[in-house]
Design a protein around this motif. Structure first.
Motif, PDB file in Angstrom:
ATOM      1  N   LEU A 611       1.492  -1.611   0.220  1.00 47.24           N
ATOM      2  CA  LEU A 611       0.100   0.101   0.070  1.00 47.24           C
ATOM      3  C   LEU A 611       1.109   1.348  -0.209  1.00 47.24           C
ATOM      4  O   LEU A 611       0.215   2.171  -0.439  1.00 47.24           O
ATOM      5  CB  LEU A 611      -1.176   0.212   1.038  1.00 47.24           C
ATOM      6  N   ASP A 612       2.492   0.913   0.959  1.00 52.62           N
ATOM      7  CA  ASP A 612       2.943   2.942   0.411  1.00 52.62           C
ATOM      8  C   ASP A 612       3.662   2.925  -1.419  1.00 52.62           C
ATOM      9  O   ASP A 612       3.718   3.291  -1.208  1.00 52.62           O
ATOM     10  CB  ASP A 612       4.082   1.818   1.653  1.00 52.62           C
ATOM     11  N   LYS A 613       3.751   0.938  -1.740  1.00 55.27           N
ATOM     12  CA  LYS A 613       4.069   1.461  -2.865  1.00 55.27           C
ATOM     13  C   LYS A 613       2.793   2.463  -3.390  1.00 55.27           C
ATOM     14  O   LYS A 613       3.047   2.893  -4.802  1.00 55.27           O
ATOM     15  CB  LYS A 613       4.329  -0.475  -3.436  1.00 55.27           C
ATOM     16  N   TRP A 614       1.123   1.808  -3.494  1.00 59.16           N
ATOM     17  CA  TRP A 614       1.199   2.163  -4.400  1.00 59.16           C
ATOM     18  C   TRP A 614       0.330   3.547  -3.809  1.00 59.16           C
ATOM     19  O   TRP A 614       0.135   4.485  -5.120  1.00 59.16           O
ATOM     20  CB  TRP A 614      -0.801   1.757  -3.679  1.00 59.16           C
ATOM     21  N   VAL A 615       0.522   4.237  -2.615  1.00 53.13           N
ATOM     22  CA  VAL A 615       0.131   5.587  -2.519  1.00 53.13           C
ATOM     23  C   VAL A 615       1.455   6.634  -3.309  1.00 53.13           C
ATOM     24  O   VAL A 615       1.239   7.549  -3.503  1.00 53.13           O
ATOM     25  CB  VAL A 615       0.259   5.917  -1.489  1.00 53.13           C
ATOM     26  N   LEU A 616       3.257   5.730  -2.992  1.00 54.72           N
ATOM     27  CA  LEU A 616       4.088   6.761  -3.733  1.00 54.72           C
ATOM     28  C   LEU A 616       3.561   6.385  -5.124  1.00 54.72           C
ATOM     29  O   LEU A 616       4.527   7.989  -5.867  1.00 54.72           O
ATOM     30  CB  LEU A 616       5.308   5.557  -3.184  1.00 54.72           C
ATOM     31  N   ALA A 617       2.801   5.544  -5.715  1.00 58.30           N
ATOM     32  CA  ALA A 617       3.802   5.885  -6.994  1.00 58.30           C
ATOM     33  C   ALA A 617       1.485   6.579  -7.589  1.00 58.30           C
ATOM     34  O   ALA A 617       1.857   7.737  -8.230  1.00 58.30           O
ATOM     35  CB  ALA A 617       2.376   4.472  -8.117  1.00 58.30           C
ATOM     36  N   ASP A 715      11.942  11.201  -8.862  1.00 57.73           N
ATOM     37  CA  ASP A 715      12.710  10.349  -9.565  1.00 57.73           C
ATOM     38  C   ASP A 715      13.285   8.820  -9.640  1.00 57.73           C
ATOM     39  O   ASP A 715      13.095   7.921 -10.122  1.00 57.73           O
ATOM     40  CB  ASP A 715      14.161  10.977 -10.439  1.00 57.73           C
ATOM     41  N   ASP A 716      13.053   8.685  -8.022  1.00 50.91           N
ATOM     42  CA  ASP A 716      13.651   7.401  -7.549  1.00 50.91           C
ATOM     43  C   ASP A 716      12.254   6.376  -7.464  1.00 50.91           C
ATOM     44  O   ASP A 716      13.039   4.861  -7.044  1.00 50.91           O
ATOM     45  CB  ASP A 716      14.202   7.649  -5.623  1.00 50.91           C
ATOM     46  N   ILE A 717      11.207   7.179  -7.604  1.00 52.39           N
ATOM     47  CA  ILE A 717       9.570   6.657  -7.515  1.00 52.39           C
ATOM     48  C   ILE A 717       9.144   5.329  -8.740  1.00 52.39           C
ATOM     49  O   ILE A 717       9.558   5.849  -9.485  1.00 52.39           O
ATOM     50  CB  ILE A 717       8.393   7.244  -7.103  1.00 52.39           C
ATOM     51  N   GLU A 718       9.365   3.833  -8.575  1.00 55.03           N
ATOM     52  CA  GLU A 718       9.376   3.492  -9.664  1.00 55.03           C
ATOM     53  C   GLU A 718       7.972   3.312  -9.622  1.00 55.03           C
ATOM     54  O   GLU A 718       7.494   2.676  -8.850  1.00 55.03           O
ATOM     55  CB  GLU A 718       9.923   2.151  -9.860  1.00 55.03           C
ATOM     56  N   ILE A 719       6.993   3.535 -10.537  1.00 52.68           N
ATOM     57  CA  ILE A 719       5.465   2.333 -11.207  1.00 52.68           C
ATOM     58  C   ILE A 719       5.854   1.845 -10.750  1.00 52.68           C
ATOM     59  O   ILE A 719       5.544   0.995 -11.712  1.00 52.68           O
ATOM     60  CB  ILE A 719       5.125   3.639 -12.107  1.00 52.68           C
ATOM     61  N   PRO A 721       2.862  -1.300 -11.382  1.00 55.90           N
ATOM     62  CA  PRO A 721       0.946  -1.353 -11.754  1.00 55.90           C
ATOM     63  C   PRO A 721       0.613  -1.996 -10.760  1.00 55.90           C
ATOM     64  O   PRO A 721      -0.742  -2.252 -11.057  1.00 55.90           O
ATOM     65  CB  PRO A 721       1.891  -2.158 -13.133  1.00 55.90           C
ATOM     66  N   GLU A 722       0.973  -3.737 -10.899  1.00 55.64           N
ATOM     67  CA  GLU A 722       0.544  -4.134  -9.796  1.00 55.64           C
ATOM     68  C   GLU A 722       0.226  -3.260  -8.278  1.00 55.64           C
ATOM     69  O   GLU A 722      -0.258  -3.878  -7.709  1.00 55.64           O
ATOM     70  CB  GLU A 722       1.128  -5.499  -8.903  1.00 55.64           C
ATOM     71  N   ALA A 723       1.414  -2.781  -7.496  1.00 52.52           N
ATOM     72  CA  ALA A 723       0.707  -2.155  -6.406  1.00 52.52           C
ATOM     73  C   ALA A 723      -0.471  -1.216  -6.857  1.00 52.52           C
ATOM     74  O   ALA A 723      -1.028  -0.943  -5.764  1.00 52.52           O
ATOM     75  CB  ALA A 723       1.754  -1.280  -5.991  1.00 52.52           C
ATOM     76  N   GLU A 724      -0.465  -0.453  -7.790  1.00 51.68           N
ATOM     77  CA  GLU A 724      -1.090   0.329  -8.277  1.00 51.68           C
ATOM     78  C   GLU A 724      -2.805   0.012  -8.187  1.00 51.68           C
ATOM     79  O   GLU A 724      -4.170   0.481  -7.806  1.00 51.68           O
ATOM     80  CB  GLU A 724      -0.969   1.094  -9.263  1.00 51.68           C
ATOM     81  N   LYS A 725      -2.472  -1.068  -9.351  1.00 47.27           N
ATOM     82  CA  LYS A 725      -3.997  -2.229  -9.238  1.00 47.27           C
ATOM     83  C   LYS A 725      -4.781  -2.486  -8.047  1.00 47.27           C
ATOM     84  O   LYS A 725      -5.899  -2.403  -7.184  1.00 47.27           O
ATOM     85  CB  LYS A 725      -4.034  -3.738 -10.276  1.00 47.27           C
ATOM     86  N   ILE A 726      -4.425  -2.531  -7.009  1.00 47.30           N
ATOM     87  CA  ILE A 726      -3.633  -3.378  -5.776  1.00 47.30           C
ATOM     88  C   ILE A 726      -4.980  -2.197  -4.433  1.00 47.30           C
ATOM     89  O   ILE A 726      -5.360  -2.092  -4.193  1.00 47.30           O
ATOM     90  CB  ILE A 726      -2.861  -4.182  -5.139  1.00 47.30           C
ATOM     91  N   GLY A 727      -4.290  -1.255  -4.947  1.00 47.43           N
ATOM     92  CA  GLY A 727      -4.134  -0.285  -4.114  1.00 47.43           C
ATOM     93  C   GLY A 727      -5.184   0.471  -4.510  1.00 47.43           C
ATOM     94  O   GLY A 727      -6.800   0.899  -3.042  1.00 47.43           O
ATOM     95  N   ASN A 728      -5.696   0.053  -5.911  1.00 47.28           N
ATOM     96  CA  ASN A 728      -7.049   1.191  -6.600  1.00 47.28           C
ATOM     97  C   ASN A 728      -7.903  -0.131  -6.135  1.00 47.28           C
ATOM     98  O   ASN A 728      -9.355   0.989  -5.247  1.00 47.28           O
ATOM     99  CB  ASN A 728      -6.914   1.347  -7.820  1.00 47.28           C
TER     100      ASN A 728
END
Length: 806
Positions: A611-617, A715-719, A721-728
């Motif tokens: 979820l932290d990966k999701w919010v950072l994206a 720049d250091d934040i990598e998107i 897609p899996e984390a984005e999908k889970i977060g949404n």
């Protein structure tokens, strides 16, 4: 740990930071333009407002824009030159001193002294109001007043330079004249206003018998008629061209001429050419070398008729109609609405203007039209459509610039002249100079030997303010600064002064520096009243930006003013300000909640929670959109993003999801929260500087001011897609569970059991964040059921079987 108040109270916090920002230490570290800095320069040419003493909503708007851009550019790494000047000289101040203070103009020295005192009092009031809005230009180095010694030297020097280029001349001829203000005007200061009037049909006897009927809205000028004009293709009058008519009452013979500029369909199609009723009369007078008779004096009274002398124009019009009626010359009268040329640049005048014959100082503009039409394209306009208004104004020019004003409180024109119209400039070493008090540079005119007389007129106020770029960039005084700061990065102004401040600055800079004055031009629209119409005291819809500033705070007002596309007009409503304060309270609450957990030094963990990966994206998208919006001056987009990202994702979802992990000292949650909140307040700071400076000082306080930080770098934040999908999907489930609790009349803290329906992918995503979901939403047990429709069923944990479906 410092106590964090529950409610955000802007009054005390804003006052505290305004005082801090004005301190010498903060100026030196944060707001000072450093001539020796290696940083790139960003110079904003801000409007010098006329010193009325009242900071109206239009002032508040551009002040907010200027301050926002200045703060953003500092964060972006620029050496910012943000000046503030005051347009100090002009007619409104003279009228206040003359009528309010009862100081006669004839006592010139005392009158000028009182004008300066009045001006300084007005500046003090306006400056305090600007500061209260959070405005922080470089007062220490770049505050200027157009009447001051140093500024006046540059004004006069620029005029002498233009004289040396051969484009400043003394000429005699018709000028735009305001009888109410008793001064000549420039073309840019006049415009047409629709007014009610009368079209009077008057029979002019023909010398050979019969008559020709003309229709006029200016019968009071009948005594100044020099000819009658008809259209050459008008069959009604072809036989009369070249014939002689007699002016009624004055018995003067005039010719009937044919000219294609006559409007056949207006009135009778026959018009009287008078000196001077309108600009067309002047063109005809010059074209046909007609004589001139001036019937109107400086104060708008009729003279030289022997019939209606001493009457003001309006009264003279009524009287001459009565006399013409009595003598049998009036054929009919129509009530009409028509456009009347008026003194429109001053909203407190709006009087009809006249054309009087005067000896005046002019700057040649017309020879530069083609060059200006080519060069203006080098300036980038925002919105781009605004460039049309400058282009259209340049194309429409048909008069040179009359810079003489028959007033007292203004910059003296540094010239002498002789009766042969030779203009003689002052010596540069004697500037600033008042020719009425100083000796001329020569005993007699060096061209013809006639005595020299001082030019007693003062300069048009746009002469003063059109050199702001050259003065502040150091064109005459500081070549080092000039090399870094010119052309100015940005001109900031409203739509209402495109044909004055923008045009004159462009023209004079082009002539003197042979370049455009600025790289970009930002044209803001107007702030309207709550009813959506232009603010007007007569309509009762005027709002002062300071009316409720203690209640809502400057930051909320700034956010309201910036929540519209640049160039658009928009209504100002206190309800909108209230909603902006709610947003700031939400930010305050989120930071207050996070205060015990924020860390300045925590490193990014190798393994971040999904979820932290999701919010950072989401955070990366937010930062990039906001920085792009700042660069294009689309401030309303930043405010939209604050709502959709901070309020809807961070405050409503993410903070709830990580609360339990924060209390467990989870490094992934602490790192992510510390980073995103810092970035959010840095991004919001230019728009809402007080609350963000306060939060930064409480949460981080790494540097003395948030403005010494850099813009967020993602720049250091990598998107992922899996984390984005889970977060949404987790966000979607949260909303469903909360709605189900509301519909079941359960509090958010009530523990429940849940059945979650959805396709396999949806269920798998939820399972990966199950622990966070259970702890956040107070769920004891979850049952997953594959289904084509995503929905939930809940029941109160350990209580019966009360079901609800969503």
């Amino acid at each position: 740990m410092e106590e964090w108040p529950k409610h955000y109270e802007p009054k005390e916090i804003e006052q505290k930071w305004q005082n801090t920002w004005l301190s010498k230490d903060f100026w030196d570290k944060v707001y000072k333009f450093d001539e020796n800095s290696e940083k790139p320069v960003f110079y904003i040419d801000t409007p010098p407002p006329f010193t009325s003493g009242e900071l109206h909503m239009g002032h508040a708007y551009w002040v907010t824009i200027a301050d926002t851009i200045g703060r953003f550019k500092r964060l972006q790494g620029y050496n910012v030159l943000l000046p503030q000047g005051w347009d100090t000289q002009g007619l409104p101040t003279e009228l206040k001193v003359q009528y309010k203070l009862k100081i006669p103009k004839e006592n010139r020295d005392l009158f000028l002294q009182k004008c300066v005192e009045w001006t300084n009092d007005m500046i003090d009031k306006m400056k305090k109001a600007m500061i209260k809005l959070g405005y922080r230009p470089d007062w220490e180095q770049f505050e200027y007043k157009t009447f001051e010694h140093n500024y006046r030297v540059i004004i006069q020097k620029s005029l002498i330079d233009m004289y040396n280029k051969g484009i400043v001349k003394i000429k005699e001829g018709p000028v735009y004249w305001c009888p109410k203000c008793e001064t000549a005007l420039a073309l840019s200061e006049v415009g047409y206003l629709e007014k009610e009037g009368y079209l009077v049909y008057i029979g002019f006897p023909l010398k050979e018998g019969g008559e020709i009927v003309i229709a006029t809205t200016r019968p009071e000028l009948i005594g100044a008629t020099q000819a009658i004009a008809v259209h050459p293709n008008d069959e009604r009058y072809k036989a009369l061209v070249g014939k002689v008519a007699i002016i009624p009452l004055f018995n003067k013979e005039i010719k009937i001429i044919a000219d294609e500029d006559v409007e056949k369909d207006f009135g009778t199609g026959a018009v009287m050419i008078s000196t001077y009723g309108d600009p067309q009369d002047i063109r005809w007078k010059l074209k046909y070398n007609l004589p001139a008779v001036e019937l109107i004096d400086n104060r708008g009274r009729i003279k030289g008729t022997g019939i209606i002398d001493g009457l003001k124009v309006e009264d003279a019009r009524k009287k001459i109609i009565e006399i013409l009626k009595e003598k049998g010359y009036v054929r009919k009268i129509e009530k009409i609405k028509h456009n009347v040329l008026s003194h429109t640049e001053r909203s407190d005048c709006l009087s009809p203007i006249e054309f009087l014959n005067k000896k005046q100082i002019y700057i040649d503009v017309l020879p530069f039209k083609e060059k200006m039409l080519k060069e203006y394209e080098k300036m980038q306009f925002k919105p781009s459509r605004m460039s049309y208004y400058l282009q259209d104004w340049i194309r429409s020019l048909d008069w040179d610039w009359n810079i003489s004003r028959q007033r007292i409180y203004g910059t003296p024109l540094p010239f002498w002249y002789c009766d042969n119209n030779h203009l003689i400039p002052a010596k540069e070493e004697d500037l600033p100079i008042d020719p009425t008090k100083a000796k001329p540079p020569y005993e007699k005119c060096p061209y013809c030997g006639l005595p020299l007389k001082p030019v007693t007129d003062v300069a048009d106020v746009w002469i003063d303010s059109s050199i702001t770029v050259l003065y502040l960039s150091g064109f005459y005084t500081d070549k080092k600064r000039f090399s870094k700061a010119f052309p100015a990065s940005l001109r900031l102004q409203g739509t209402d002064i495109i044909r004055t401040w923008l045009f004159y600055t462009f023209f004079r800079t082009l002539v003197l520096a042979n370049d455009v004055p600025f790289k970009q031009v930002l044209i803001n629209g107007q702030v309207l009243g709550p009813d959506g119409t232009r603010m007007s005291k007569s309509k009762g819809n005027v709002i002062s930006p300071l009316d409720r500033i203690d209640e809502f705070g400057a930051d909320s007002i700034r956010m309201t003013l910036l929540d519209a596309a640049i160039g658009d007009d928009f209504p100002f409503k206190w309800e909108t300000v209230r909603s902006k304060k709610l947003l700031l309270q939400k930010l305050w609450n989120a930071c207050r909640l996070s205060y015990p957990f924020i860390s300045n030094n925590i490193e990014k963990p190798e393994n971040l929670n999904i979820l932290d990966k999701w919010v950072l994206a989401e955070h990366k998208k937010f930062i990039e959109k906001c920085i792009n919006a700042y660069n294009s001056y689309d401030f309303f987009i930043i405010l939209q993003e604050i709502y959709s990202y901070f309020w809807e994702i961070i405050a409503d979802e993410y903070l709830e999801l990580i609360k339990y992990r924060l209390f467990q000292n989870d490094k992934s949650a602490i790192y992510t929260l510390s980073r995103i909140l810092k970035d959010i307040i840095i991004i919001l700071h230019p728009i809402a500087p007080h609350i963000t400076e306060e939060i930064y000082n409480r949460l981080y306080h790494i540097k003395p001011s948030i403005l010494l930080e850099n813009l967020p770098n993602t720049d250091d934040i990598e998107i992922d897609p899996e984390a984005e999908k889970i977060g949404n999907n987790v966000k979607k489930l949260n909303s469903m569970i909360r709605s189900a609790k509301i519909n079941s009349r359960l509090s958010m803290n009530t523990y429940i059991n849940a059945k979650i329906y959805g396709n396999r992918n949806f269920i798998e995503d939820i399972k990966k964040a199950e622990d966070d979901i259970k702890k956040t939403l107070k769920i004891d047990n979850i049952e997953y059921i594959e289904n084509s429709e995503e929905k939930v069923e809940i029941e109160k944990s350990d209580h019966g079987s009360s079901n609800h479906q969503s």
